[in-house]
Design a protein around this motif. Structure first.
Motif, PDB file in Angstrom:
ATOM      1  N   LEU A 161       0.665   4.104  -0.240  1.00 16.17           N
ATOM      2  CA  LEU A 161       0.689   2.832  -0.975  1.00 16.17           C
ATOM      3  C   LEU A 161       0.715   3.070  -2.481  1.00 16.17           C
ATOM      4  N   GLY A 162      -0.089   4.028  -2.949  1.00 19.03           N
ATOM      5  CA  GLY A 162      -0.103   4.329  -4.380  1.00 19.03           C
ATOM      6  C   GLY A 162       1.231   4.854  -4.863  1.00 19.03           C
ATOM      7  N   LEU A 163       1.843   5.749  -4.089  1.00 21.38           N
ATOM      8  CA  LEU A 163       3.145   6.292  -4.479  1.00 21.38           C
ATOM      9  C   LEU A 163       4.221   5.215  -4.429  1.00 21.38           C
ATOM     10  N   ALA A 164       4.158   4.357  -3.404  1.00 24.33           N
ATOM     11  CA  ALA A 164       5.134   3.273  -3.303  1.00 24.33           C
ATOM     12  C   ALA A 164       5.007   2.318  -4.486  1.00 24.33           C
ATOM     13  N   GLY A 165       3.776   2.026  -4.904  1.00 18.23           N
ATOM     14  CA  GLY A 165       3.572   1.145  -6.053  1.00 18.23           C
ATOM     15  C   GLY A 165       4.127   1.734  -7.332  1.00 18.23           C
ATOM     16  N   LEU A 166       3.862   3.017  -7.575  1.00 19.97           N
ATOM     17  CA  LEU A 166       4.383   3.665  -8.780  1.00 19.97           C
ATOM     18  C   LEU A 166       5.909   3.680  -8.780  1.00 19.97           C
ATOM     19  N   LEU A 167       6.500   3.967  -7.632  1.00 13.20           N
ATOM     20  CA  LEU A 167       7.961   4.024  -7.553  1.00 13.20           C
ATOM     21  C   LEU A 167       8.579   2.643  -7.754  1.00 13.20           C
ATOM     22  N   ARG A 168       7.970   1.639  -7.171  1.00 11.53           N
ATOM     23  CA  ARG A 168       8.488   0.272  -7.328  1.00 11.53           C
ATOM     24  C   ARG A 168       8.426  -0.175  -8.779  1.00 11.53           C
ATOM     25  N   MET A 169       7.310   0.122  -9.459  1.00 10.96           N
ATOM     26  CA  MET A 169       7.167  -0.291 -10.848  1.00 10.96           C
ATOM     27  C   MET A 169       8.127   0.471 -11.758  1.00 10.96           C
ATOM     28  N   ALA A 170       8.457   1.726 -11.398  1.00  7.57           N
ATOM     29  CA  ALA A 170       9.402   2.491 -12.203  1.00  7.57           C
ATOM     30  C   ALA A 170      10.822   1.964 -12.066  1.00  7.57           C
ATOM     31  N   ARG A 171      11.124   1.345 -10.923  1.00  9.20           N
ATOM     32  CA  ARG A 171      12.496   0.906 -10.662  1.00  9.20           C
ATOM     33  C   ARG A 171      12.729  -0.568 -10.983  1.00  9.20           C
ATOM     34  N   ASN A 172      11.653  -1.355 -11.010  1.00 11.67           N
ATOM     35  CA  ASN A 172      11.820  -2.802 -11.196  1.00 11.67           C
ATOM     36  C   ASN A 172      10.769  -3.338 -12.159  1.00 11.67           C
ATOM     37  N   ASP A 173      11.100  -4.440 -12.822  1.00 12.66           N
ATOM     38  CA  ASP A 173      10.092  -5.136 -13.619  1.00 12.66           C
ATOM     39  C   ASP A 173       9.045  -5.700 -12.668  1.00 12.66           C
ATOM     40  N   SER A 174       7.800  -5.375 -12.926  1.00 11.09           N
ATOM     41  CA  SER A 174       6.725  -5.763 -12.002  1.00 11.09           C
ATOM     42  C   SER A 174       5.618  -6.480 -12.752  1.00 11.09           C
ATOM     43  N   PRO A 175       4.926  -7.389 -12.068  1.00 11.61           N
ATOM     44  CA  PRO A 175       3.795  -8.070 -12.711  1.00 11.61           C
ATOM     45  C   PRO A 175       2.602  -7.138 -12.863  1.00 11.61           C
ATOM     46  N   ILE A 176       1.666  -7.534 -13.706  1.00 11.38           N
ATOM     47  CA  ILE A 176       0.483  -6.713 -13.951  1.00 11.38           C
ATOM     48  C   ILE A 176      -0.342  -6.529 -12.686  1.00 11.38           C
ATOM     49  N   TRP A 177      -0.347  -7.567 -11.817  1.00 16.11           N
ATOM     50  CA  TRP A 177      -1.147  -7.429 -10.603  1.00 16.11           C
ATOM     51  C   TRP A 177      -0.660  -6.276  -9.726  1.00 16.11           C
ATOM     52  N   MET A 178       0.622  -5.936  -9.830  1.00 18.61           N
ATOM     53  CA  MET A 178       1.130  -4.786  -9.104  1.00 18.61           C
ATOM     54  C   MET A 178       0.496  -3.497  -9.627  1.00 18.61           C
ATOM     55  N   GLY A 179       0.291  -3.441 -10.943  1.00 23.20           N
ATOM     56  CA  GLY A 179      -0.394  -2.288 -11.514  1.00 23.20           C
ATOM     57  C   GLY A 179      -1.838  -2.204 -11.054  1.00 23.20           C
ATOM     58  N   VAL A 180      -2.495  -3.366 -10.965  1.00 19.70           N
ATOM     59  CA  VAL A 180      -3.888  -3.390 -10.490  1.00 19.70           C
ATOM     60  C   VAL A 180      -3.961  -2.916  -9.039  1.00 19.70           C
ATOM     61  N   PHE A 181      -3.071  -3.448  -8.196  1.00 18.37           N
ATOM     62  CA  PHE A 181      -3.053  -3.068  -6.784  1.00 18.37           C
ATOM     63  C   PHE A 181      -2.797  -1.569  -6.639  1.00 18.37           C
ATOM     64  N   THR A 182      -1.838  -1.056  -7.401  1.00 17.69           N
ATOM     65  CA  THR A 182      -1.515   0.368  -7.318  1.00 17.69           C
ATOM     66  C   THR A 182      -2.668   1.227  -7.832  1.00 17.69           C
ATOM     67  N   GLY A 183      -3.324   0.778  -8.903  1.00 19.90           N
ATOM     68  CA  GLY A 183      -4.471   1.516  -9.420  1.00 19.90           C
ATOM     69  C   GLY A 183      -5.590   1.619  -8.398  1.00 19.90           C
ATOM     70  N   LEU A 184      -5.832   0.526  -7.660  1.00 17.88           N
ATOM     71  CA  LEU A 184      -6.846   0.570  -6.605  1.00 17.88           C
ATOM     72  C   LEU A 184      -6.454   1.555  -5.510  1.00 17.88           C
ATOM     73  N   ALA A 185      -5.159   1.575  -5.165  1.00 15.90           N
ATOM     74  CA  ALA A 185      -4.695   2.518  -4.142  1.00 15.90           C
ATOM     75  C   ALA A 185      -4.834   3.955  -4.617  1.00 15.90           C
ATOM     76  N   LEU A 186      -4.545   4.207  -5.898  1.00 14.33           N
ATOM     77  CA  LEU A 186      -4.690   5.561  -6.440  1.00 14.33           C
ATOM     78  C   LEU A 186      -6.155   6.000  -6.423  1.00 14.33           C
ATOM     79  N   ALA A 187      -7.045   5.106  -6.824  1.00 10.54           N
ATOM     80  CA  ALA A 187      -8.474   5.440  -6.799  1.00 10.54           C
ATOM     81  C   ALA A 187      -8.950   5.661  -5.369  1.00 10.54           C
TER      82      ALA A 187
END
Length: 594
Positions: A161-187
């Motif tokens: 999930l963390g890797l998918a979030g980082l890849l999605r944000m690198a390829r598309n404009d994403s909302p801040i909540w996507m960063g929050v969700f990905t940060g939780l997955a990374l932690a």
């Protein structure tokens, strides 16, 4: 949004059903998932039990005060707290056996579903994503970790999930909540297994280089939020681990004289173990001649990935590099070939051991198999998607067959698809029903985590703890305390078959009572299978020499209240003493509960 949620739930439901099929033996026979009574499985069950117990009783889950009494055990040093937190409700509601089995099923299903999502984000079509999920859920790597009870290694859902979030944000404009969700997955990845967070960073770096042309300040904002949030959440644990690194299990271990790999391991246990658990280069294709665990990858998946690389299918190269990263690190610090002894040819694993902080605690290069597997699976999924795009009228039945291609050679190349189960010896509740306080358990430091399985049922503080069979895995303060106890020193020598006279003074008993110990327990189910009756009788004779007849006598053992004594007691118990008396004692006598 509702349609997306329903689709995700349906996908997870399919993988959940598949996980139940893989573990069906445990459910039909009411047994425990896993083929042997492994220390790792007992440790996972205990950690989940302690996590639930600590939270329900408002205790610190990072310090297990009910183990290694009176010192306690720093549970954080065992690395697997998040999977324990997730499994704790199941153990609390359904008991250790069913709760652990449910945790295994959830781990398989969630890892497969998260891999499915990563494949979609990476650009694979639906059929390719299903192939990735099925390939992960039925892989040799995942199912072996499940069978061995290492849920912290198998729970890779947050990693994907963390890797998918980082890849999605690198390829598309994403909302801040996507960063929050990905940060939780990374932690969550870090709190499940710290080294997986390091491996995720390595993979993200490779993918980031591939996506650098698409990155913009707008797209970097949610990525920075994710990384900052993950770092913030991990600071307390990182600080604690860094300050107590020397106390972590195994850090103080050294190779035995003449053991290990002289000339290559420098006398370091870390380097010796890395060499011993490394792969040879052909492991994805050919079974290793000296490894009992077959980790070969499916031939159909390898073929699809190779075709994709040859045809330069879009986005394939970064994932081939990911597969290469995982493959190189699995080879360990030195090149191994057809013999267990490695060749004196250094590999990147040696540089990681020497240069990366704390990497000398990562003793298992094989655990990078899932990184190699992920890269190969997604390469294969991208090639499958490209092939299907040029054939839009492919029959649905054929599509299903393509999704199942990781299983085509499973009967010959997947030794772990039939997940084994084990029947655990029943807990004799008559011994523990009337006990309270800390238990002086026997044999000391020789039950190979059996005491942890019992503790998850009787819930009482014990002498034992996670990894107690290895001296350097026990807390330093506890070892000092144990060496000061005449009774415990005598029991330890007795457990090693050393029969000699012992003089037990009244102060020795008070030493135990001051530490909180109230009962001494002999449970035959914790004894070595070989000569179990003799071991049981030997420890019973030891305690009878001090306190006489036990207050609690049950089918599998007995318990003595640790009472003060007025005069010194001379104790001499030969190993075979009382063997026949215990073995031939009438059942009605043994089942008597005083």
């Amino acid at each position: 949004m509702k349609q997306t949620t329903t689709r995700c739930a349906a996908i997870f439901g399919v993988y959940l059903f598949g996980a139940l099929l893989l573990t069906h033996q445990a459910w039909w026979s009411n047994t425990l998932i896993g083929g042997s009574d492994t220390p790792d499985r007992a440790g996972s069950i205990w950690t989940s039990w302690w996590m639930g117990t600590a939270l329900l009783s408002a205790q610190n889950p990072f310090m297990a005060t009910d183990n290694f009494v009176p010192i306690g055990q720093a549970a954080l040093s065992q690395y697997n707290l998040l999977d324990a937190f997730l499994a704790a409700p199941g153990l609390y509601l359904f008991g250790p056996r069913v709760g652990f089995n449910l945790a295994c099923v959830f781990t398989i299903a969630s890892t497969a579903a998260a891999g499915h999502l990563l494949a979609r984000v990476a650009g694979a079509g639906r059929a390719g994503a299903w192939m990735v999920g099925i390939g992960l859920g039925t892989s040799n790597f995942l199912l072996l970790e499940i069978a061995e009870g290492r849920l912290s290694q198998a729970l890779l859902a947050f990693w994907f999930l963390g890797l998918a979030g980082l890849l999605r944000m690198a390829r598309n404009d994403s909302p801040i909540w996507m960063g929050v969700f990905t940060g939780l997955a990374l932690a969550a990845t870090a709190y499940t297994y710290w080294y997986n967070a390091l491996f995720l960073g390595m993979v993200a770096f490779i993918l980031g280089l591939a996506e650098r042309r698409h990155l913009s300040l707008q797209r970097l904002k949610p990525i920075l939020v994710a990384v900052s949030l993950a770092g913030l959440l991990c600071i307390p644990a990182i600080w604690d681990l860094a300050n107590h690194y020397s106390e972590l299990p195994g850090v103080r271990r050294t190779t035995t004289p003449g053991g290990g790999f002289p000339g290559l391991d420098r006398g370091l246990f870390s380097l010796s173990n890395m060499i011993d658990t490394a792969h040879w280069p052909l492991w994805p294709l050919v079974e290793e001649p000296y490894s009992p665990a077959d980790k070969r990858l499916p031939l159909a998946v390898l073929a699809l990935a190779a075709i994709g690389l040859f045809r330069r299918t879009r986005n394939t190269v970064p994932w081939i590099l990911v597969a290469g990263l995982g493959w190189v690190i699995t080879l360990g610090p030195y090149l191994r070939w057809t013999k267990p002894e490695p060749l004196p040819i250094p590999l990147p694993g040696l540089w990681l051991h020497d240069l990366v902080p704390f990497f000398d605690r990562f003793w298992w290069p094989q655990r990078l198999e899932f990184v190699a597997l992920t890269g190969v699976l997604i390469c294969a999924a991208l090639e499958l998607s490209r092939w299907l795009e040029s054939r839009p009228n492919t029959p649905k039945a054929f599509l299903v067959g393509l999704c199942l291609c990781p299983l085509l050679d499973a009967p010959w190349r997947n030794d772990h698809l039939n997940v084994p189960t084990a029947t655990m010896e029943p807990i004799d509740t008559e011994i523990y029903a009337q006990l309270d306080g800390a238990l002086l358990t026997t044999p000391p430091f020789q039950s190979f985590q059996r005491q942890l399985w019992l503790q998850a049922h009787h819930h009482l503080p014990i002498l034992a703890g996670l990894g107690d069979t290895i001296d350097s895995h026990r807390p330093v303060e506890f070892n000092s305390w144990a060496e000061s106890s005449t009774v415990l020193s005598a029991l330890t020598k007795l457990s090693h078959g050393k029969s000699q006279p012992f003089s037990i003074q009244p102060a020795d008993i008070e030493f135990l009572r001051a530490a909180g110990y109230t009962w001494a327990v002999v449970d035959s189910t914790t004894m070595p299978l070989e000569h179990r009756n003799a071991w049981t009788a030997t420890f019973m004779k030891f305690f009878e020499s001090i306190w006489g007849e036990p207050e609690v006598i049950a089918e599998t053992g007995a318990a003595w209240r640790i009472k003060s004594i007025e005069d010194p007691v001379e104790v001499y118990v030969p190993f075979q003493a009382g063997r026949d008396a215990w073995k031939n004692r009438p059942v009605k006598d043994r089942a008597r509960l005083r």
